[in-house]
Motif scaffolding. Sequence first.
Motif, PDB file in Angstrom:
ATOM      1  N   GLY A   1     -13.078   0.598  11.425  1.00 49.87           N
ATOM      2  CA  GLY A   1     -12.517   1.203  12.622  1.00 49.87           C
ATOM      3  C   GLY A   1     -11.261   0.540  13.146  1.00 49.87           C
ATOM      4  O   GLY A   1     -10.643   1.035  14.084  1.00 49.87           O
ATOM      5  N   ARG A   2     -10.851  -0.571  12.560  1.00 54.10           N
ATOM      6  CA  ARG A   2      -9.655  -1.272  13.003  1.00 54.10           C
ATOM      7  C   ARG A   2      -8.425  -0.668  12.335  1.00 54.10           C
ATOM      8  O   ARG A   2      -8.476  -0.210  11.197  1.00 54.10           O
ATOM      9  CB  ARG A   2      -9.746  -2.762  12.666  1.00 54.10           C
ATOM     10  N   LYS A   3      -7.309  -0.695  13.057  1.00 55.65           N
ATOM     11  CA  LYS A   3      -6.056  -0.220  12.481  1.00 55.65           C
ATOM     12  C   LYS A   3      -5.494  -1.275  11.540  1.00 55.65           C
ATOM     13  O   LYS A   3      -5.316  -2.418  11.922  1.00 55.65           O
ATOM     14  CB  LYS A   3      -5.058   0.112  13.587  1.00 55.65           C
ATOM     15  N   LYS A   4      -5.248  -0.848  10.332  1.00 55.46           N
ATOM     16  CA  LYS A   4      -4.788  -1.756   9.287  1.00 55.46           C
ATOM     17  C   LYS A   4      -3.331  -1.476   8.955  1.00 55.46           C
ATOM     18  O   LYS A   4      -2.962  -0.345   8.646  1.00 55.46           O
ATOM     19  CB  LYS A   4      -5.655  -1.578   8.036  1.00 55.46           C
ATOM     20  N   ARG A   5      -2.490  -2.511   9.053  1.00 57.50           N
ATOM     21  CA  ARG A   5      -1.089  -2.357   8.716  1.00 57.50           C
ATOM     22  C   ARG A   5      -0.922  -2.376   7.201  1.00 57.50           C
ATOM     23  O   ARG A   5      -1.577  -3.143   6.517  1.00 57.50           O
ATOM     24  CB  ARG A   5      -0.259  -3.473   9.348  1.00 57.50           C
ATOM     25  N   GLU A   6      -0.045  -1.519   6.707  1.00 55.94           N
ATOM     26  CA  GLU A   6       0.119  -1.371   5.270  1.00 55.94           C
ATOM     27  C   GLU A   6       1.469  -1.915   4.823  1.00 55.94           C
ATOM     28  O   GLU A   6       2.450  -1.883   5.566  1.00 55.94           O
ATOM     29  CB  GLU A   6       0.015   0.111   4.877  1.00 55.94           C
ATOM     30  N   MET A   7       1.512  -2.390   3.582  1.00 58.27           N
ATOM     31  CA  MET A   7       2.768  -2.808   2.969  1.00 58.27           C
ATOM     32  C   MET A   7       2.873  -2.188   1.585  1.00 58.27           C
ATOM     33  O   MET A   7       1.898  -2.161   0.825  1.00 58.27           O
ATOM     34  CB  MET A   7       2.864  -4.329   2.872  1.00 58.27           C
ATOM     35  N   TYR A   8       4.052  -1.665   1.293  1.00 55.32           N
ATOM     36  CA  TYR A   8       4.285  -0.997   0.020  1.00 55.32           C
ATOM     37  C   TYR A   8       5.489  -1.610  -0.674  1.00 55.32           C
ATOM     38  O   TYR A   8       6.413  -2.119  -0.030  1.00 55.32           O
ATOM     39  CB  TYR A   8       4.550   0.507   0.240  1.00 55.32           C
ATOM     40  N   VAL A   9       5.485  -1.543  -1.999  1.00 55.40           N
ATOM     41  CA  VAL A   9       6.640  -1.936  -2.798  1.00 55.40           C
ATOM     42  C   VAL A   9       7.133  -0.690  -3.523  1.00 55.40           C
ATOM     43  O   VAL A   9       6.338   0.093  -4.068  1.00 55.40           O
ATOM     44  CB  VAL A   9       6.290  -3.067  -3.792  1.00 55.40           C
ATOM     45  N   LEU A  10       8.450  -0.477  -3.482  1.00 58.99           N
ATOM     46  CA  LEU A  10       9.071   0.695  -4.089  1.00 58.99           C
ATOM     47  C   LEU A  10      10.058   0.264  -5.157  1.00 58.99           C
ATOM     48  O   LEU A  10      10.846  -0.660  -4.946  1.00 58.99           O
ATOM     49  CB  LEU A  10       9.825   1.522  -3.038  1.00 58.99           C
TER      50      LEU A  10
END
Length: 470
Positions: A209-218
């Motif tokens: 239920g917690r908001k999870k910050r995301e990280m992406y590599v492009l």
Amino acid sequence: MPEVELEYVDSDSEASGEEIFYDVESYVLHKAVFHNNITQLIDLLKQKVYDLSEKDPHGNTPLHISIMMGHKECTKLLLTHDAPVALKNNLGWNCLAESISFGDREVITMCLKKLKKQSRIRIEEKQPDLTNALAEIADFYVEIKWDFNSWIPLISRFLPSDTCKLYKRNSDVRIDSTLMDFHDMRWQRGDLSFIFHGSPKNAKVSANGRKKREMYVLDNKAKKYSHISAVETDKDIEEEVDILMSSDIVSANISTKPITFSRLQGGWVYKHDKSEEVGDFTTSVFGVNGMVLNSRKRREHLSKEDVMKNKAALESISKGSIQWLQQQEELPRGRGSLMPPPKPTMTWDEYLNSPLEGDQKGRHLGRPIQLKQDKKALKASIWMTEDFPVKVEILLSILEVMAPFKHFSKLKDFINMKIPPGFPVKVEVPVLPTIAATVTFQSYREAEHDSKMFEIPSNYFEDSAHFSNM
């Protein structure tokens, strides 16, 4: 050759010469693991009242003991219950190091996976604080230039330079770079972007239920992307285990306790405090005094052939050659487990109250240690300005975002020291025992950015395997 984790530590632990006797009924988890009493360990873990990070007088956690004594089922139980892998004992070694020494491939793999997972969780736990810090300042653009160099003759010729372009919008961050990371003496290159979704509207809701910050590599050339935590595959883990099992176990740290900063002097005849123009800023230049790299290497798990190959690799690097990299790719994979060392003959009472003599700080239960220690003085400088529009605390928050990239993480640790007042607009920082980097913050300006810059383009497709081979 494995990458070395370079730590900045604020003190040196000292062994006490005072003789203390401990109650043999203390450390119940440790005792159950010592005796390989699986039934009792299961009962104790079910109670959920015992601290898996508790250290005994030798600094060993229950997981340390289970690994060093080869109690595999105990190890599996402790790791299943999230026993910490990164904690070090009084001798300065974590559980992954002890698993490599013991040489059971399955245990090494389990420890490595758990260590990576626990590291990701620690970063995620810090994300709410750092995203709040980012949201409080104006949006901006800044370029961060890296120039790498080495004290090893000729090695600098294949060390790259790079300029990272950083865009900040609300709590979102985008970093454009041609240099992804340094791994196994390789600089991973490409037209890369890293996007951190820190703003609440971009955060995903996790299972709890917690908001999870995301990280992406492009990869902007291949038009591919991956979630940053999904980049590492089982194949990557297995290859890393092969490297760990065939290389020295290395621990390297820089003690910050004796470090001081002093203004550098300029002028041939009349000396004066040195100042330099760095971009648009006038800076005061400081030397970093007392910085010493303490490195320790263990090789009790290596064969004579391993030692000779590693020595040849180091000689090759010192001559500026990378021929050994091709040789590493030709090595057979799937290295087998070692024969276990003899079981310790001491009792639990004898272990708990083992006297510590001389420089000895803790009792070791595993394969007899073959240790080589070395100290090397390091040079570092820092250029400070009072005029930079961003506070150093904000810089540290931004570097927290970049923590998955090891050279940024080491810059954060360096700046976390008690540096002089102001903002470090230029820093000379060690990133590996043999490699240092000069980092310059330049072209800073407040700027508004289009939200699309922080989105994954619709014509990009997800391919985690693509990034694992970079």
